[in-house]
Design a protein around this motif. Structure first.
Motif: not given
Length: 443
Positions: A17-19, A98-102
């Motif tokens: 859950r990097a985001w 942007m999906m992985a780390s916004p």
């Protein structure tokens, strides 16, 4: 050249859950913002300049220099606009980021806005990628809750509003002035320049427009220093960047590496071309950059290396095609895209791209005529450099380069359909099309 792989922007993509903001902070997230708020805005601009960061959206213009063009004596508000309207065929770096780390982008937005004195920042994201827009909105909301955005950020006295804006689905809105018109609620069409956005951009106010990857690169520069960033890459093309490999490769995806790495090295890192096949041609920066062949495998993938080869680094979208692919077919599909996405404002682009499609369809069907190649080159000469924006230049670049390297394939289209020379079912990129008996056009 330093290490072949330099995971910086992509370092946390595989994290759980990097985001989420808590997980981003656990890996050092927002530490760069805290440091930036203790600095003067001019110091931040200077560090970005010293790092050698160049725009990652295609043009490669020095980011810090672009920021310094904002006039300090202009009484109007200043804006930061992030161009997240990624839609170049083959380009797929900003959306995964942007999906992985916004929060990497959001932190960059806040630092960059502080550096240029902006009180409102906009992230203009492509409307079709609803999942990305939602993730960005969630990240911005988390940043507000944590005190990283909004009023009196971290007690510094600095206020910033951040807005995620979804576009309505037009490739032309990736052009910065068309993006501004769209953001203002008008039809997305390029503006005549001057005035430039730095002087009269959004709402006729000073505006900085940067690509997602450019802004996302700011936090690691502030956290680690400009010397650290400049130690990667080449003398004139500094830092690491995201390369997107797609097409007939064994393992497609994103590879973060220093500027200056070669396609041969990237293919070695990712398993090469699909088994039993050889590279035929490739794009260094998406379909709007002139194509290259297997003769160019060892040219550095940086701004100077690509310019020396007669092409551009662009968005580093490395579409790799093997010997089963028809150059005529690929070029036709690209030109069809540009014809469809032309905003229609400029006659050479609007009409010229339509005529190119008609001729290419004839050649693909084996019904080309003597003089068709010369006619297409003449059309390209009258399209490129004669429009408000670079869409027309990109549209003709793929065709002129394809003719340069594979003219004999176009000549074969005077008597033999491309689907007989290169059966499309052999290529993983194209489904077998339905064809009409009379013209060979696709149903």
């Amino acid at each position: 050249m330093t290490d072949p792989i330099t995971p910086v922007l992509s370092a946390n993509w595989a994290d759980e859950r990097a985001w989420k903001i808590n997980n981003y902070e656990r890996t050092g997230g927002y530490a760069a913002l805290r440091r930036a708020l203790r600095m003067a805005p001019d110091e931040i601009v200077a560090e970005v300049k010293d790092s050698g960061l160049r725009g990652r959206g295609g043009a490669g213009f020095p980011t810090g220099m672009k920021w310094s063009f904002i006039p300090k004596d202009n009484p109007n508000p200043k804006y930061l606009v992030v161009n997240a309207d990624e839609s170049e065929p083959g380009t797929c770096k900003d959306i995964p980021l942007m999906m992985a780390s916004p929060h990497t982008l959001v932190e960059g937005v806040i630092i960059s806005s502080y550096a240029i004195g902006a009180s409102h920042a906009f992230i203009y994201v492509r409307g079709e990628v609803l999942h990305v827009a939602r993730r960005l909105q969630q990240a911005v909301a988390e940043a507000y809750s944590a005190g990283y955005a909004g009023k009196n950020i971290l007690g510094s006295g600095y206020d910033l509003e951040v807005t995620v804006h979804s576009g309505a689905g037009a490739y032309i809105c990736g052009e910065e002035t068309a993006l501004l018109d769209s953001l203002e609620g008008r039809r997305g069409q390029p503006r005549l320049r001057p005035p430039f956005p730095a002087v009269a951009g959004l709402y006729a106010s000073p505006t900085v427009i940067n690509n997602v990857e450019s802004i996302a690169s700011v936090p690691p520069i502030i956290a680690n220093g400009p010397e650290w960033f400049a130690s990667m890459g080449t003398e004139k093309s500094k830092g690491m960047t995201l390369y997107s490999l797609s097409g007939h490769v064994a393992r497609p995806g994103q590879v973060e590496a220093p500027l200056g790495i070669t396609l041969r090295e990237l293919l070695e890192l990712t398993g090469g071309m699909r088994e039993g096949h050889q590279l035929k041609f490739w794009t260094p920066g998406g379909s709007s950059t002139p194509i290259l062949t297997d003769e160019h495998l060892d040219i550095p993938l940086d701004y100077e290396g690509m310019a020396g080869a007669g092409t551009m680094l662009g968005t580093k979208a490395l579409q790799c095609f093997d010997e089963t692919t028809s150059v005529v077919r690929s070029t036709l599909r690209w030109i069809e895209f540009y014809k469809h996405e032309s905003c229609g404002k400029c006659t050479p682009c609007r009409e010229g791209s339509w005529w190119l499609v008609q001729i290419l369809m004839r050649i693909e069907a084996g019904e080309g005529r003597e003089g068709d190649i010369e006619k297409m080159l003449d059309l390209c000469e009258n399209i490129g450099g004669r429009s408000f924006c670079a869409l027309a230049d990109g549209a003709v670049a793929c065709l002129t380069s394809a003719i340069k390297y594979f003219r004999e394939e176009f000549e074969q289209g005077f008597h033999t359909p491309a689907w007989e020379l290169f059966p499309y079912e052999r290529s993983a990129l194209f489904a077998a099309p339905a064809r009409t008996a009379t013209t060979g056009a696709h149903a």
